[in-house]
Design a protein around this motif. Structure first.
Motif, PDB file in Angstrom:
ATOM      1  N   PRO A  51       0.824  -1.210   0.000  1.00 32.31           N
ATOM      2  CA  PRO A  51       0.000   0.000   0.000  1.00 32.31           C
ATOM      3  C   PRO A  51       0.861   1.263   0.000  1.00 32.31           C
ATOM      4  O   PRO A  51       2.072   1.205   0.185  1.00 32.31           O
ATOM      5  CB  PRO A  51      -0.795  -0.112   1.288  1.00 32.31           C
ATOM      6  CG  PRO A  51       0.043  -0.963   2.180  1.00 32.31           C
ATOM      7  CD  PRO A  51       0.791  -1.902   1.277  1.00 32.31           C
ATOM      8  N   GLN A  52       0.216   2.367  -0.197  1.00 36.26           N
ATOM      9  CA  GLN A  52       0.881   3.672  -0.138  1.00 36.26           C
ATOM     10  C   GLN A  52       1.615   3.784   1.191  1.00 36.26           C
ATOM     11  O   GLN A  52       1.058   3.537   2.246  1.00 36.26           O
ATOM     12  CB  GLN A  52      -0.182   4.780  -0.235  1.00 36.26           C
ATOM     13  CG  GLN A  52       0.352   6.178  -0.212  1.00 36.26           C
ATOM     14  CD  GLN A  52       0.640   6.730  -1.594  1.00 36.26           C
ATOM     15  OE1 GLN A  52       0.244   6.149  -2.587  1.00 36.26           O
ATOM     16  NE2 GLN A  52       1.325   7.832  -1.651  1.00 36.26           N
ATOM     17  N   ASN A  53       2.896   4.117   1.144  1.00 34.25           N
ATOM     18  CA  ASN A  53       3.668   4.218   2.379  1.00 34.25           C
ATOM     19  C   ASN A  53       4.695   5.343   2.327  1.00 34.25           C
ATOM     20  O   ASN A  53       5.834   5.159   2.705  1.00 34.25           O
ATOM     21  CB  ASN A  53       4.359   2.883   2.704  1.00 34.25           C
ATOM     22  CG  ASN A  53       5.355   2.485   1.623  1.00 34.25           C
ATOM     23  OD1 ASN A  53       5.526   3.191   0.643  1.00 34.25           O
ATOM     24  ND2 ASN A  53       6.003   1.356   1.807  1.00 34.25           N
ATOM     25  N   GLY A  54       4.307   6.468   1.801  1.00 32.75           N
ATOM     26  CA  GLY A  54       5.221   7.587   1.682  1.00 32.75           C
ATOM     27  C   GLY A  54       5.931   7.608   0.345  1.00 32.75           C
ATOM     28  O   GLY A  54       6.116   8.653  -0.240  1.00 32.75           O
ATOM     29  N   GLY A  55       6.331   6.453  -0.141  1.00 30.77           N
ATOM     30  CA  GLY A  55       6.993   6.369  -1.439  1.00 30.77           C
ATOM     31  C   GLY A  55       6.040   5.963  -2.540  1.00 30.77           C
ATOM     32  O   GLY A  55       6.425   5.839  -3.688  1.00 30.77           O
ATOM     33  N   GLY A  56       4.800   5.729  -2.195  1.00 31.40           N
ATOM     34  CA  GLY A  56       3.811   5.310  -3.174  1.00 31.40           C
ATOM     35  C   GLY A  56       3.573   3.816  -3.130  1.00 31.40           C
ATOM     36  O   GLY A  56       4.350   3.067  -2.553  1.00 31.40           O
TER      37      GLY A  56
END
Length: 63
Positions: A51-56
């Motif tokens: 999932p999205q985690n700051g880096g996409g």
């Protein structure tokens, strides 16, 4: 990532080849059921969706 051909994905996912081609070519938006079938086939082969985690969002192979 899995080094699958289009035909292998068709076989494993059960998605018709014509549907997959139209989706890959951007000619049509896939149905939710198509996305689910492709995702389940990839996950069963060891692909993990991140999932999205700051880096996409992204994908990786499970350990």
């Amino acid at each position: 990532m899995l080094n699958w051909s289009r035909d292998e994905l068709v076989t494993v996912s059960g998605v018709p080849k014509s549907t997959l081609v139209r989706f890959e070519d951007g000619a049509t938006a896939p149905r939710a059921s198509t996305i689910t079938a492709i995702r389940k086939a990839l996950e069963a082969a060891g692909v993990e969706f991140i999932p999205q985690n700051g880096g996409g969002p992204g994908v990786r192979l499970k350990d």
